[in-house]
Design a protein around this motif. Structure first.
Motif, PDB file in Angstrom:
ATOM      1  N   THR A  71       0.802  -1.232   0.000  1.00  0.00           N
ATOM      2  CA  THR A  71       0.000   0.000   0.000  1.00  0.00           C
ATOM      3  C   THR A  71       0.830   1.275   0.000  1.00  0.00           C
ATOM      4  O   THR A  71       0.263   2.358   0.062  1.00  0.00           O
ATOM      5  CB  THR A  71      -0.937   0.007   1.228  1.00  0.00           C
ATOM      6  N   ASN A  72       2.162   1.174  -0.037  1.00  0.00           N
ATOM      7  CA  ASN A  72       2.981   2.392  -0.090  1.00  0.00           C
ATOM      8  C   ASN A  72       4.311   2.077  -0.768  1.00  0.00           C
ATOM      9  O   ASN A  72       4.638   0.919  -1.038  1.00  0.00           O
ATOM     10  CB  ASN A  72       3.215   2.967   1.311  1.00  0.00           C
ATOM     11  N   LYS A  76       3.950  -0.051  -4.596  1.00  0.00           N
ATOM     12  CA  LYS A  76       2.534   0.110  -4.239  1.00  0.00           C
ATOM     13  C   LYS A  76       1.631  -0.517  -5.304  1.00  0.00           C
ATOM     14  O   LYS A  76       1.818  -0.325  -6.503  1.00  0.00           O
ATOM     15  CB  LYS A  76       2.205   1.598  -4.084  1.00  0.00           C
TER      16      LYS A  76
END
Length: 370
Positions: A71-72, A76
């Motif tokens: 998620t980052n 991502k």
């Protein structure tokens, strides 16, 4: 039903906005972390293994396959394949569920499906901490109202002071932690009581009684500890600083809450009686204050013991499960906790008469000024 005032509506609206904004932020703050975060999308348990230790205790080890989405960071949106080994006891590990967010390290190799591979470092727990913090804040505001707001401010200020003081000590090894904590105790007492009770004789009496009680009790504890060798400092063996001074510094801060509670309780009761009847005899105030002190003395000393001892329960069970004797286990894990509880108990007992006579002194001064 009592109608809300305009100020109350504004206050509740601000609290609601802060709650919503903080929850929204903590659930979508992955971009602010340097470490790679992945959200669990799918889990499965591949196998189970039964393990028996030397004492005949049976445990089960599981292998969990996890598919997660990063998620980052640069990766991502990509999927990552993870393996997690956990036991049924869950002492050093845990099973993960769909929706959990994990800190992971990414390997350069890909699996047979072309997904990234890696390993789990830790769990992202900030949202759980936030929920507990808001439950505490809302409960404090509902019960305490204005006093609750002041209590939150006091807690935030004291936590900031503690953090700054420890940072100073870590970066300046020539400074004494005992002196630092002594200054912190004074600041904690003055800030907390002035914010919560205001600038009045009741607060001044409580501050005076708290400081006298805490420093007198810690002085007695210091003399006793310095002249005995019965304490077991093994749990502090990892320290590179003088462990005895660090322990004494902890006693300063650990005993403060209970001593402050006794001081403000007795001070408030004596001044409350005086405000209701300005001609009340000093003997009646003294008797009432001592009776209240005796009532809270037993419960507070028990609270100190339970608070200190409860943190050692897992280690005590671990020692006993590994064949250690009860005497050895308790001496290894509870000697420092008993010392902390006894030092706090001494502070509570000494603060009761100190609070009574300090409060009466300020009552006499206020009566003479009327």
């Amino acid at each position: 039903m009592k109608k809300l005032t305009y100020k109350q509506i504004i206050l509740y609206a601000v609290i609601g906005l802060c709650f919503a904004a903080s929850v929204l932020f903590v659930y979508h703050n992955e971009a602010f972390y340097k470490r790679t975060i992945a959200e669990v999308a799918k889990t499965s348990v591949d196998g189970t293994k039964k393990v028996t230790d030397a004492h005949g205790n049976v445990d089960h080890l599981y292998t969990q396959r996890i598919t997660a989405e990063i998620t980052n960071g640069k990766e991502k949106g990509k999927r990552i394949d993870l393996t997690n080994k956990f036991s049924s006891s869950g002492a050093y590990d845990q099973a993960y569920r769909v929706g959990n967010k994990l800190f992971v390290s990414v390997d350069k190799q890909l699996n047979e499906h072309g997904d990234l591979t890696g390993s789990i470092i830790d769990v992202k727990r900030d949202k759980y901490v936030l929920v507990m913090a808001w439950i505490f804040i809302i409960t404090l505001l509902l019960v305490g109202k204005k006093q609750g707001v002041l209590s939150i401010i006091s807690l935030a200020v004291n936590a900031s002071l503690m953090s700054y003081a420890l940072d100073v000590y870590v970066h300046h090894s020539d400074m004494s932690l005992l002196w630092i904590c002594g200054i912190l105790v004074i600041l904690f007492t003055v800030i907390s009581l002035l914010l919560i009770s205001g600038f009045n004789e009741k607060t001044y009496a409580a501050i005076t009684a708290t400081l006298l009680g805490i420093f007198l009790s810690l002085g007695i504890a210091y003399l006793v500890i310095a002249s005995t060798t019965g304490l077991r400092y093994e749990e502090m063996q990892f320290l590179t600083r003088p462990y005895r001074l660090v322990f004494m510094a902890g006693l300063f801060v650990g005993s403060l809450g209970a001593v402050m509670d006794v001081a403000i309780t007795i001070s408030s009761s004596i001044f409350g009686l005086f405000e209701k009847n300005r001609s009340v005899p000093m003997k009646a105030l003294r008797t009432s204050g001592m009776d209240i002190g005796k009532d809270v003395m037993g419960t507070l000393t028990n609270i100190l013991f339970f608070v200190y001892a409860s943190g050692s329960i897992p280690v005590i069970i671990l020692y006993l499960k590994n064949g250690s004797s009860l005497d050895f286990t308790l001496s290894m894990n509870l000697s420092l906790e008993f010392a902390r509880a006894l030092a706090g108990g001494i502070g509570i007992v000494l603060t009761i008469p100190i609070s009574v006579y300090t409060s009466i002194f300020f009552v006499k001064r206020k009566r003479n000024s009327l």
